[in-house]
Design a protein around this motif. Structure first.
Motif, mmCIF file in Angstrom:
data_model
loop_
_atom_site.group_PDB
_atom_site.id
_atom_site.type_symbol
_atom_site.label_atom_id
_atom_site.label_comp_id
_atom_site.label_asym_id
_atom_site.label_seq_id
_atom_site.Cartn_x
_atom_site.Cartn_y
_atom_site.Cartn_z
ATOM 1 N N PHE A 1 0.885 -1.177 0.000
ATOM 2 C CA PHE A 1 0.000 0.000 0.000
ATOM 3 C C PHE A 1 0.912 1.212 0.000
ATOM 4 O O PHE A 1 1.538 1.501 1.015
ATOM 5 N N ASN B 1 1.251 -7.497 15.414
ATOM 6 C CA ASN B 1 0.295 -6.563 14.818
ATOM 7 C C ASN B 1 0.931 -5.880 13.610
ATOM 8 O O ASN B 1 2.080 -5.443 13.663
ATOM 9 N N GLY B 2 0.156 -5.815 12.550
ATOM 10 C CA GLY B 2 0.671 -5.189 11.330
ATOM 11 C C GLY B 2 1.616 -6.095 10.566
ATOM 12 O O GLY B 2 2.279 -5.648 9.634
ATOM 13 N N ALA B 3 1.673 -7.377 10.906
ATOM 14 C CA ALA B 3 2.582 -8.285 10.210
ATOM 15 C C ALA B 3 2.076 -8.625 8.808
ATOM 16 O O ALA B 3 2.837 -9.118 7.976
ATOM 17 N N LYS C 1 -1.090 -10.364 8.292
ATOM 18 C CA LYS C 1 -1.959 -11.537 8.304
ATOM 19 C C LYS C 1 -3.305 -11.231 7.648
ATOM 20 O O LYS C 1 -3.759 -11.946 6.753
ATOM 21 N N SER C 2 -3.942 -10.164 8.104
ATOM 22 C CA SER C 2 -5.251 -9.839 7.550
ATOM 23 C C SER C 2 -5.142 -9.527 6.069
ATOM 24 O O SER C 2 -5.980 -9.934 5.261
ATOM 25 N N GLU D 1 -9.056 -13.755 13.472
ATOM 26 C CA GLU D 1 -9.288 -13.493 14.893
ATOM 27 C C GLU D 1 -10.759 -13.652 15.279
ATOM 28 O O GLU D 1 -11.391 -12.731 15.792
ATOM 29 N N HIS E 1 -4.239 -14.382 18.029
ATOM 30 C CA HIS E 1 -3.123 -14.017 18.896
ATOM 31 C C HIS E 1 -3.106 -14.887 20.139
ATOM 32 O O HIS E 1 -2.278 -14.691 21.015
ATOM 33 N N GLN F 1 2.813 6.009 4.915
ATOM 34 C CA GLN F 1 2.379 5.375 3.687
ATOM 35 C C GLN F 1 2.591 6.295 2.488
ATOM 36 O O GLN F 1 2.996 5.883 1.415
ATOM 37 N N GLN G 1 -6.553 2.900 7.723
ATOM 38 C CA GLN G 1 -5.838 1.854 6.996
ATOM 39 C C GLN G 1 -4.994 0.977 7.895
ATOM 40 O O GLN G 1 -4.121 0.264 7.431
ATOM 41 N N SER H 1 -4.051 -1.945 10.854
ATOM 42 C CA SER H 1 -4.467 -3.290 11.245
ATOM 43 C C SER H 1 -5.192 -3.218 12.586
ATOM 44 O O SER H 1 -5.106 -2.229 13.308
ATOM 45 N N GLY H 2 -5.920 -4.282 12.898
ATOM 46 C CA GLY H 2 -6.720 -4.304 14.114
ATOM 47 C C GLY H 2 -5.896 -3.996 15.357
ATOM 48 O O GLY H 2 -6.313 -3.237 16.238
ATOM 49 N N GLN I 1 -2.993 -2.402 15.532
ATOM 50 C CA GLN I 1 -2.500 -1.028 15.516
ATOM 51 C C GLN I 1 -3.583 -0.077 16.009
ATOM 52 O O GLN I 1 -3.320 0.854 16.772
ATOM 53 N N ALA J 1 -7.241 -7.476 20.342
ATOM 54 C CA ALA J 1 -6.728 -7.609 18.986
ATOM 55 C C ALA J 1 -5.215 -7.586 18.930
ATOM 56 O O ALA J 1 -4.643 -7.616 17.849
HETATM 57 N N1 LIG Z 1 -6.002 -0.601 3.154
HETATM 58 C C1 LIG Z 1 -4.762 -0.333 3.624
HETATM 59 N N2 LIG Z 1 -4.127 0.756 3.201
HETATM 60 C C2 LIG Z 1 -2.890 1.041 3.655
HETATM 61 N N3 LIG Z 1 -2.217 0.323 4.528
HETATM 62 C C3 LIG Z 1 -2.793 -0.796 5.006
HETATM 63 C C4 LIG Z 1 -4.090 -1.176 4.575
HETATM 64 N N4 LIG Z 1 -4.426 -2.311 5.209
HETATM 65 C C5 LIG Z 1 -3.374 -2.630 5.984
HETATM 66 N N5 LIG Z 1 -2.383 -1.727 5.861
HETATM 67 C C6 LIG Z 1 -1.085 -1.757 6.528
HETATM 68 O O1 LIG Z 1 -0.485 -2.996 6.190
HETATM 69 C C7 LIG Z 1 0.154 -3.569 7.314
HETATM 70 C C8 LIG Z 1 -0.394 -4.969 7.556
HETATM 71 O O2 LIG Z 1 -1.726 -4.881 8.026
HETATM 72 P P1 LIG Z 1 -2.612 -6.137 8.424
HETATM 73 O O3 LIG Z 1 -3.977 -5.637 8.690
HETATM 74 O O4 LIG Z 1 -2.461 -7.170 7.372
HETATM 75 O O5 LIG Z 1 -1.916 -6.603 9.767
HETATM 76 P P2 LIG Z 1 -2.284 -7.844 10.680
HETATM 77 O O6 LIG Z 1 -1.175 -8.782 10.584
HETATM 78 O O7 LIG Z 1 -3.635 -8.342 10.346
HETATM 79 O O8 LIG Z 1 -2.274 -7.160 12.120
HETATM 80 P P3 LIG Z 1 -3.266 -7.368 13.362
HETATM 81 O O9 LIG Z 1 -2.815 -8.514 14.101
HETATM 82 O O10 LIG Z 1 -3.063 -6.111 14.126
HETATM 83 O O11 LIG Z 1 -4.654 -7.501 12.812
HETATM 84 C C9 LIG Z 1 -0.066 -2.624 8.477
HETATM 85 O O12 LIG Z 1 1.104 -1.848 8.637
HETATM 86 C C10 LIG Z 1 -1.199 -1.757 8.037
HETATM 87 O O13 LIG Z 1 -1.065 -0.452 8.554
#
Ligand SMILES: Nc1ncnc2c1ncn2[C@@H]1O[C@H](COP(=O)(O)OP(=O)(O)OP(=O)(O)O)[C@@H](O)[C@H]1O
Ligand SMILES: Nc1ncnc2c1ncn2[C@@H]1O[C@H](COP(=O)(O)OP(=O)(O)OP(=O)(O)O)[C@@H](O)[C@H]1O
Ligand SMILES: [Mg+2]
Ligand SMILES: [Mg+2]
Lengths: 247, 308, 331, 331, 247
Positions: free
Chosen positions: A14, A39-41, A43-44, A170, A202, D13, E144, E146-147, E149, E174
């Protein structure tokens, strides 16, 4: 036997943020994979790509050996991929039952004159909530529901259709001990019916109690992918925090 | 309550109709002891045609109403309304008339001859520039029948032919591209559009302004626009014929920034209408139509041109 | 004594009765009824058959369009073009019939125009992601301009061979009820049915509630949005056809400024511009309120200058009931 | 090679450059510039000093109100009353000065009126929870009606002893730039500053983003909302004063229908009616676009009937740039 | 010594739903109470009343011995009550730093000419995120994120001001293992500084590792209130599910 899901070199960025970086793995039918990471790794982001929510910047995905190129989330559903979104994806102005059946409403009557079958939907939603042991009222608006009730609604959605692959982002974050046990039991049932499951969580104990394999991500990269029996909570924690670089 | 002689105008948002109201109120003041009173109403906006029809219905449904004078903004619609309502009280038109084939629906018409008004503007323009030239017509609301009629009167006079909707050299007159301009009764818009047209057509010879909005609604920008051309206007090298004598318009004429003004007498309409209605109620014969006059002003006649 | 899981699941926060009391529509309806009762006593001419006939008929045009608008508003959109679309459709009908075609052809042409306009709006909004306000404001301008082109900016008042049929369609009555009122009733029931009982209706609400969630769960968001703008344009077209039949003449002016009235009707009736909330019945009630106010101005003999204040004040007052109930409750 | 936590936290970003490219305002500005370049070549009269002087002056009235409107829209509200408030304030100014008071008194009365109207709107919306659409639609009606009452519905064109001062205020120029343009520039800078650099501005955005969250975190949501509607009315009042000075006459229909233009300017400039997004610069750019289109009608000699189509089409087209960029990117 | 918080017979109903039913308890300074219960048990509703979000239908609350009657959430903040909301209460259109400082912006300059101090706010937010070991970028929009964050942003808010009482509604739902440890450490710090904490959580280990006392709610009623040392995870689970009626 072909893998249910095959990811090859999937990346997603992104703007300047590299959310997922060159991730590959296979998933067999009836396999439960725990996907863990800080967090932010990423996964989602990874599972959202599998669910047709984002398109990968690079890499290819295959489902049952066929290319998986999704333009819209509904295509993933049509191909047998169900997902519990981390943000639950609920319409606050609808009832719990309406949310459960969203996109899959039950109707009665014939041909073009088919109308929504409220009664059956309320009944069926109530049954699912009961199965989950969740005190969620099908006829009330989700807007006014507690965090766990909302999550129960999101989980209930995946229990309507027979899927090939269930992605759970989650699913147990907001729910109480009692229902956590039910959700884990549900995942085991899915596995026993030959359905593949990716469980993001988690909660170390949950993953270790239900998953066959654990994949760990750190800063967008896959840093571990091993059978659960060959790993330990300590190792996984080390991998998540970066204390252990890679295995 | 007193018996009401009702005047329904096209819209309350127009100072022209306000002058009718003034006439109506003056009549009330002078006839305070009468068993009748003049009652003035209309929709909030001139463009609300259906609203006017609904008001006509409402009024006809009221027990107090003993006669009605209507200024129809959509003549056909009002005719239709009258047909369905089939009123028991006398109906007349004011300021604007029904179509010829519907004239049986009203007893008489009191007001300006709009065609004549346009024709008078045309005559002034033609007199100043007998050989013709490039002209732009400024109109109001695209659906307003009286304005369209004035424009027709002007075109017919300029060309000597009947019924042309756009001039392409007939009688020497050509309407430039982008004209006519519909200003939707907005003074500022009118002047802005005139400015643009002048920019695009430096060789323009004349404006025919069918409703006075740019002059009385935006007098200052109008002055700014034409002050540099005052000399040309004085020498009839550039001609502006405009409708109405409202507000600052007469002063503008005095400054020599308009060739001629042709104004109606709305006050007179409002003042006369109650008497005409009373005549109708009494069953007296009333001529049809009753024209109110026109006030014509040029630079030289400004001090005397308005009928008091 | 112990409550079982089953019992908890069967509970609901509000029963039918308390939901009604909690709805803005209900309170606006109360306002309308109070206004009617007041007017019946305050003036001798309100509760007369002719006046009631007129009022009910007058309400229909705004009400019919408000039905379509309600769908748009529920999805979280807005349609500013309805007044102009009404004008364009009326004009297409008028011009077609004036040219000698029958009423069937005229109506088909008019409906076709409405659908094309609605599809244009909808496609830009749903597929290209334009803000609804911008697209429909553009269309407000475009549709009226096309109406001028179609008619050469003249008044059309002769509708060819089927002239009388058209006038009967819009101007007639049945058992003492004006035809337009009947059409309105049918359309309102239809809209109410669609919203409550069909999958389409459910999706309309889902989109307004959370468009993103709707997309994720496989609701065909874009198609529904296009459909909704087509329905809105269609309702404007239908209102245009009926109004033409009633008016007996079409100018390029009709429907000017109507968009605000229509949106006001929907909003006063309880639709929420943020999306997700609205009912067909509310649209009708809202339109009725506006018409009753307008009608009362003449009957009460309100001074012309003060009429606007009266209208504006009444619009605000009508919603007051609902707000007061809410305020009291939030404590 | 290993990235530290510090580095991750310092990331962002988008840099400044890519944010600009991602903004609708930028692309609408591009559209305006392209239109200007096109008009300079297509007509000899566009790029003349007088025409540019006129265009810049004409743009100001909508632009100034759009600044206030932008604040309202950012909070997720809407203000339909601005056109009528402009009319009322102009009329109060005109009537006061006509009655022999000085320009100072006139302006004070006018500004005072605007603030009262704005406060009325704001209080109903913020404290009683009325829908902004309903309240400001009511005010649209009320304010114009009061203007009629104030002036007896006549044209006011003599402004007493300070007549010339008023005309100079609105009609004058300074270094070849029309006075209204200067006022607009100052107000735009001020608005931009407030939005970006003050706590008030921050709160305005927070309310539009998530009103509930703003309340929970202690943002004085209601006060801010009242302030925002007061500012909107104030901007209408200021525009009214300047416009009166420019026009030299006030009628009760000035500003009619202006609300849609103003909202369109704000929305075209990038404000989002759902709340949370908008800039002062965007409001100016949006207003400029609308004026350039209007100006081009005369210069290009567009046929009167087709003018609406042209205007509508151009409004839609202007946003197209931004949409195309978005579409390309979402793949 | 007066209790920091005293609840007496607090009830709250929404229409026909009795969310909280006659709950009373005391909270001392420096005490950490774990509040547990099934989904929909009324935990969030209870803390929302303490935070001024809802007004109780019945009952009284006292803070430091003074009546606590709150009309708006900001009054709770002014009286030293901080809360992490379960739904996080974030403005998606603002940056992470802006959300952290919402309602408490830092400004520079003098008198009426004070402007937002972006730089310091970014810096301070970054420091807090670092303290939480969360990879959250202060300059990016929370929309934008993650959960986890997002949750870090919500937690960071409570770390700005010195409070008397901190309410945490599932603050660790989360977030990842690493940050959970940090949040628990933060709670211990609060306790050591004499600040009272109510921690709502479905994670038994967290509650047992940090709380001094545990309160269990079931269907709106308080069914247990005892020192953590006198209880056990099994007992609490039984209380939550209703297997044990009351203690
Ligand atoms: N739509 C988006 N636009 C810009 N950046 C994004 C977007 N979605 C996620 N990110 C960024 O991408 C990175 C990964 O996000 P992601 O949601 O995949 O993390 P995660 O592993 O699911 O974390 P968590 O355990 O907190 O849910 C994060 O740094 C997040 O800020
Ligand atoms: N605003 C509201 N309007 C109506 N009902 C509500 C509202 N808020 C909560 N409820 C209901 O009150 C009950 C208690 O909700 P609450 O959010 O307090 O549960 P909780 O204990 O926090 O559950 P969870 O662990 O799932 O977060 C639930 O049944 C819920 O549906
Ligand atoms: Mg995630
Ligand atoms: Mg909760």
């Amino acid at each position: 036997m072909v893998a249910v899901l095959e990811l090859a070199n999937i990346s997603k960025h992104f703007g300047a943020i590299q959310a997922v970086n060159d991730v590959s793995f296979l998933l067999e039918a009836g396999e439960v994979v725990g996907l863990m990471g800080d967090n932010g790794a990423g996964k989602s982001t990874l599972v959202k790509m599998i669910a047709g929510n984002f398109r990968p910047s690079h890499g290819t995905m295959r489902l049952d050996g066929n290319d998986l190129i999704l333009h819209r989330p509904v295509e993933a559903r049509q191909r047998g991929i169900e997902i519990v979104h981390q943000d639950l994806a609920l319409c606050n102005n609808l009832t719990a039952a309406a949310n459960v059946f969203l996109g899959r409403e039950m109707r009665r009557g014939y041909g073009p004159m088919r109308i929504l079958d409220y009664k059956t939907m309320y009944k069926r939603a109530g049954e699912i909530f009961k199965e989950l042991k969740s005190e969620t009222r099908p006829r009330d608006l989700v807007k006014q529901m507690s965090g766990g009730q909302r999550q129960a609604v999101a989980i209930a959605r995946t229990m309507l259709a027979e899927a090939k692959l269930v992605l759970m982002d989650e699913p147990t974050a907001a729910i109480s001990v009692r229902q956590v046990a039910e959700v884990l039991a549900h995942i085991r049932q899915l596995r026993d019916r030959g359905i593949a499951v990716i469980l993001i969580s988690h909660r170390m104990p949950d993953v270790f109690s239900v998953a066959d394999r654990v994949i760990v991500m750190r800063r967008g990269r896959k840093v571990a992918d091993k059978p659960i029996t060959a790993s330990s909570p300590e190792e996984v924690t080390g991998l998540i925090t970066g204390a252990i670089e890679q295995v | 309550a007193k018996k009401q002689l009702v005047i329904v105008v096209k819209g309350l948002d127009n100072p022209f109709f306000e002058a009718i109201n003034q006439g109506c109120q003056k009549w009330n003041k002078e006839n305070a002891s009468s068993e009748y009173e003049c009652f003035y109403t209309g929709p909030a906006s001139t463009s609300d045609e259906a609203g006017e029809a609904q008001i006509v219905q409402d009024v006809l449904g009221k027990a107090e109403t003993v006669a009605i004078a209507i200024s129809p903004s959509n003549a056909k619609l009002i005719a239709q309304t009258l047909k369905t309502a089939n009123p028991k009280v006398p109906v007349m038109t004011l300021d604007a008339d029904l179509a010829a084939e519907d004239s049986a629906l009203r007893k008489t018409y009191l007001g300006t001859d709009n065609y004549l008004m346009g024709a008078r503007i045309g005559e002034y323009i033609k007199k100043a520039k007998p050989q013709g030239g490039k002209i732009c017509t400024i109109e109001g609301n695209p659906g307003a029948d009286n304005i369209l009629r004035r424009a027709q009167g002007m075109r017919d006079t300029l060309t000597g032919q009947k019924g042309l909707t756009a001039l392409k050299g007939e009688g020497g007159w050509t309407e430039v591209a982008g004209c006519p301009v519909f200003t939707n009764d907005d003074g500022a818009k009118g002047v802005q559009a005139m400015t643009d047209i002048l920019q695009a057509n430096p060789d323009l010879d004349a404006f025919g302004i069918m409703g006075g909005w740019p002059l009385f609604g935006a007098p200052q920008p109008y002055r700014d626009l034409f002050k540099p051309m005052a000399e040309k206007i004085g020498k009839n090298e550039f001609v502006i014929g405009a409708a109405d004598t409202i507000g600052d318009e007469v002063a503008i004429a005095k400054e020599g920034l308009v060739t001629a003004l042709v104004g109606q007498r709305p006050f007179e309409m409002g003042y006369k209408a109650p008497s005409v209605m009373m005549d109708l109620i009494a069953g007296k014969t009333v001529p049809d139509p009753v024209f109110t006059g026109l006030d014509e002003c040029t630079k030289d006649t400004v001090d005397t041109c308005i009928q008091k | 004594m112990a409550i079982t899981l089953d019992q908890t699941i069967a509970q609901r926060q509000r029963n039918w009765f308390s939901s009604v009391f909690a709805s803005q529509t209900f309170w606006v309806l109360v306002a309308v009824i109070i206004a009617c009762i007041f007017l019946s006593f305050a003036t001798s001419s309100f509760a007369t058959p002719t006046n009631l006939y007129n009022i009910t008929r007058n309400v229909t045009f705004v009400a019919i369009i408000a039905l379509g608008m309600t769908l748009v508003i529920i999805t979280g959109g807005i349609d500013l073009s309805v007044g102009s679309v009404l004008c364009l459709c009326s004009m297409v009908l008028a011009v077609t019939m004036h040219a000698g075609y029958g009423i069937g052809t005229g109506i088909a042409a008019s409906i076709g125009t409405a659908l094309v306009v609605g599809a244009f709006n909808g496609l830009l909004i749903a597929y290209l992601g334009f803000p609804p306000f911008v697209v429909t404001l553009g269309m407000l301008s475009i549709a009226r301009s096309l109406a001028m082109v179609a008619s050469n900016n003249t008044v059309v008042f002769q509708f060819g061979p089927d002239h009388d049929k058209l006038l009967a369609l819009g101007g007639g009555a049945w058992l003492g009820i004006a035809n337009p009122v009947l059409y309105m009733a049918v359309l309102a029931l239809l809209t109410g049915f669609v919203l409550r009982w069909t999958r389409f209706g459910r999706y309309v609400f889902a989109i307004g509630g959370n468009e993103h969630a709707a997309t994720l769960t496989g609701v065909p968001v874009r198609k529904i949005k296009v459909a909704v703008y087509m329905i809105s344009a269609l309702s404007a077209g239908v209102a245009g056809i009926i109004q033409t039949g009633w008016l007996g003449a079409v100018t390029t002016n009709i429907g000017a400024g109507m968009e605000l009235q229509v949106i006001a009707a929907a909003v006063i009736g309880g639709a929420n511009l943020a999306g997700g909330v609205g009912t067909a019945f509310g649209a009708i009630v809202g339109a009725a309120l506006i018409e009753v106010i307008r009608n009362s101005l003449g009957l009460l003999g309100i001074n012309a200058f003060w009429q606007g204040t009266f209208i504006g004040g009444a619009i605000v007052l009508a919603v007051l009931f609902d707000r007061l109930r809410n305020l009291r409750q939030s404590d």
